[in-house]
Design a protein around this motif. Structure first.
Motif, PDB file in Angstrom:
ATOM      1  N   ALA A 141       1.050  -1.065  -0.093  1.00 19.81           N
ATOM      2  CA  ALA A 141       0.214  -0.145   0.203  1.00 19.81           C
ATOM      3  C   ALA A 141       0.880   1.282  -0.106  1.00 19.81           C
ATOM      4  N   GLN A 142       0.377   2.179  -0.767  1.00 16.63           N
ATOM      5  CA  GLN A 142       1.008   3.475  -0.679  1.00 16.63           C
ATOM      6  C   GLN A 142       0.294   4.713  -0.868  1.00 16.63           C
ATOM      7  N   GLU A 143       0.376   5.751  -0.163  1.00 10.17           N
ATOM      8  CA  GLU A 143      -0.449   6.803  -0.400  1.00 10.17           C
ATOM      9  C   GLU A 143      -0.241   7.811  -1.701  1.00 10.17           C
ATOM     10  N   LEU A 144      -1.263   7.739  -2.509  1.00 11.70           N
ATOM     11  CA  LEU A 144      -0.593   8.431  -3.909  1.00 11.70           C
ATOM     12  C   LEU A 144      -1.812   9.618  -3.879  1.00 11.70           C
ATOM     13  N   ASP A 145      -1.351  10.990  -4.059  1.00 17.37           N
ATOM     14  CA  ASP A 145      -1.974  12.003  -4.386  1.00 17.37           C
ATOM     15  C   ASP A 145      -3.124  11.988  -3.154  1.00 17.37           C
ATOM     16  N   GLY A 146      -2.688  11.793  -1.915  1.00 21.11           N
ATOM     17  CA  GLY A 146      -3.830  11.869  -0.790  1.00 21.11           C
ATOM     18  C   GLY A 146      -4.467  10.741  -0.497  1.00 21.11           C
ATOM     19  N   VAL A 147      -4.723   9.658  -1.513  1.00 22.34           N
ATOM     20  CA  VAL A 147      -5.524   8.451  -1.486  1.00 22.34           C
ATOM     21  C   VAL A 147      -4.432   7.211  -1.224  1.00 22.34           C
ATOM     22  N   LEU A 148      -4.856   6.437  -0.297  1.00 24.56           N
ATOM     23  CA  LEU A 148      -4.264   5.143  -0.248  1.00 24.56           C
ATOM     24  C   LEU A 148      -4.517   4.263  -1.445  1.00 24.56           C
ATOM     25  N   HIS A 149      -3.622   3.606  -1.863  1.00 20.07           N
ATOM     26  CA  HIS A 149      -3.659   2.568  -3.145  1.00 20.07           C
ATOM     27  C   HIS A 149      -2.732   1.342  -2.721  1.00 20.07           C
ATOM     28  N   PHE A 150      -3.211   0.358  -3.449  1.00 21.49           N
ATOM     29  CA  PHE A 150      -2.819  -0.896  -3.128  1.00 21.49           C
ATOM     30  C   PHE A 150      -2.199  -1.500  -4.523  1.00 21.49           C
ATOM     31  N   LEU A 151      -1.286  -2.261  -4.428  1.00 16.93           N
ATOM     32  CA  LEU A 151      -0.387  -2.502  -5.535  1.00 16.93           C
ATOM     33  C   LEU A 151      -0.699  -4.089  -5.876  1.00 16.93           C
ATOM     34  N   PHE A 152      -1.339  -4.316  -7.022  1.00 16.28           N
ATOM     35  CA  PHE A 152      -1.650  -5.624  -7.548  1.00 16.28           C
ATOM     36  C   PHE A 152      -0.773  -5.990  -8.742  1.00 16.28           C
ATOM     37  N   GLY A 153      -0.522  -7.372  -8.600  1.00 18.47           N
ATOM     38  CA  GLY A 153       0.500  -7.740  -9.953  1.00 18.47           C
ATOM     39  C   GLY A 153      -0.230  -8.773 -10.798  1.00 18.47           C
ATOM     40  N   ALA A 154      -0.188  -8.551 -12.028  1.00 18.70           N
ATOM     41  CA  ALA A 154      -0.684  -9.418 -13.089  1.00 18.70           C
ATOM     42  C   ALA A 154      -0.101 -10.844 -12.935  1.00 18.70           C
ATOM     43  N   ARG A 155      -0.505 -11.876 -12.974  1.00 18.04           N
ATOM     44  CA  ARG A 155       0.211 -13.217 -12.965  1.00 18.04           C
ATOM     45  C   ARG A 155      -0.596 -14.205 -13.915  1.00 18.04           C
ATOM     46  N   PRO A 156       0.325 -15.000 -14.541  1.00 17.19           N
ATOM     47  CA  PRO A 156      -0.420 -16.138 -15.253  1.00 17.19           C
ATOM     48  C   PRO A 156      -0.893 -17.024 -14.193  1.00 17.19           C
ATOM     49  N   GLU A 157      -2.189 -17.648 -14.508  1.00 16.90           N
ATOM     50  CA  GLU A 157      -2.918 -18.410 -13.815  1.00 16.90           C
ATOM     51  C   GLU A 157      -3.336 -19.621 -14.624  1.00 16.90           C
ATOM     52  N   PRO A 158      -2.280 -20.718 -14.584  1.00 10.96           N
ATOM     53  CA  PRO A 158      -2.767 -21.835 -15.602  1.00 10.96           C
ATOM     54  C   PRO A 158      -4.204 -22.473 -15.007  1.00 10.96           C
ATOM     55  N   GLY A 159      -4.998 -22.987 -15.970  1.00  4.91           N
ATOM     56  CA  GLY A 159      -6.156 -23.741 -15.338  1.00  4.91           C
ATOM     57  C   GLY A 159      -7.424 -22.651 -15.063  1.00  4.91           C
ATOM     58  N   PHE A 160      -7.256 -21.500 -15.356  1.00  5.67           N
ATOM     59  CA  PHE A 160      -8.242 -20.760 -15.040  1.00  5.67           C
ATOM     60  C   PHE A 160      -8.709 -20.081 -16.604  1.00  5.67           C
ATOM     61  N   GLY A 161     -10.029 -19.519 -16.831  1.00  7.02           N
ATOM     62  CA  GLY A 161     -10.548 -19.294 -17.841  1.00  7.02           C
ATOM     63  C   GLY A 161      -9.638 -17.907 -18.536  1.00  7.02           C
ATOM     64  N   ALA A 162      -9.458 -17.108 -17.511  1.00 12.70           N
ATOM     65  CA  ALA A 162      -8.647 -15.954 -17.838  1.00 12.70           C
ATOM     66  C   ALA A 162      -7.129 -16.305 -17.790  1.00 12.70           C
ATOM     67  N   THR A 163      -6.385 -15.853 -18.924  1.00  9.77           N
ATOM     68  CA  THR A 163      -4.889 -16.389 -18.909  1.00  9.77           C
ATOM     69  C   THR A 163      -4.028 -15.478 -17.506  1.00  9.77           C
ATOM     70  N   CYS A 164      -4.439 -14.420 -17.343  1.00  6.81           N
ATOM     71  CA  CYS A 164      -3.944 -13.739 -16.313  1.00  6.81           C
ATOM     72  C   CYS A 164      -4.878 -13.185 -15.223  1.00  6.81           C
ATOM     73  N   GLN A 165      -4.601 -13.355 -13.816  1.00  8.54           N
ATOM     74  CA  GLN A 165      -5.487 -12.606 -13.001  1.00  8.54           C
ATOM     75  C   GLN A 165      -4.647 -11.664 -11.993  1.00  8.54           C
TER      76      GLN A 165
END
Length: 151
Positions: free
Chosen positions: A22-46
């Protein structure tokens, strides 16, 4: 029903880690998510945690992402821990497999290495996107549950 069924016992014992930064950006707390390959799921990345498992250890990720994860792990090591818990992986289906979930807050202005797979989301954006199927990984959803409990 099936007349017979069994499930092999798997024991990991290493204790995986999932970290959401988490980090405050422009006065609002944001959370950092990473796109990763997820084999076996309908979407190739989540979208999953900022860091998951052994940083740089996912062979399905491009080399630039793996290198960025290693650098991100170094940046996150000194961050303040906002919340954490240990939880059985897969609802306890696998013998002695658990994950240590952590939410860590970076100091404002901390530069975050990006291999092109990271996205900062506000809590409001997370609340809207969590309703979409196949957008967040199971690990991300566990961390989001922690976030919503804190809000």
């Amino acid at each position: 029903e099936v007349p017979r069924w069994d499930q092999p016992l798997m024991a990991d014992g290493t204790g995986e880690e999932a970290v959401l930064l988490a980090q405050e950006l422009d006065g609002v707390l944001h959370f950092l998510f990473g796109a990763r390959p997820e084999p076996g799921f309908g979407a190739t990345c989540q979208y999953g945690p900022s860091l998951q498992g052994v940083p740089g250890g996912n062979p399905l990720m491009p080399a630039a992402q793996r290198e960025a994860e290693l650098a991100l792990a170094e940046v996150s090591a000194g961050a303040e821990e906002m919340a954490g818990c240990r939880q059985s992986d897969e609802g306890g289906r696998f013998y002695r497999c658990d994950v240590r979930y952590r939410i860590r807050r970076l100091e404002p202005g901390t530069l975050v290495p990006d291999g092109g797979h990271l996205a900062w989301l506000s809590l409001g954006q997370v609340e809207r996107l969590v309703r979409r199927q196949d957008f967040f990984t199971n690990e991300a959803r566990s961390l989001i549950s922690m976030l919503l409990a804190m809000a």
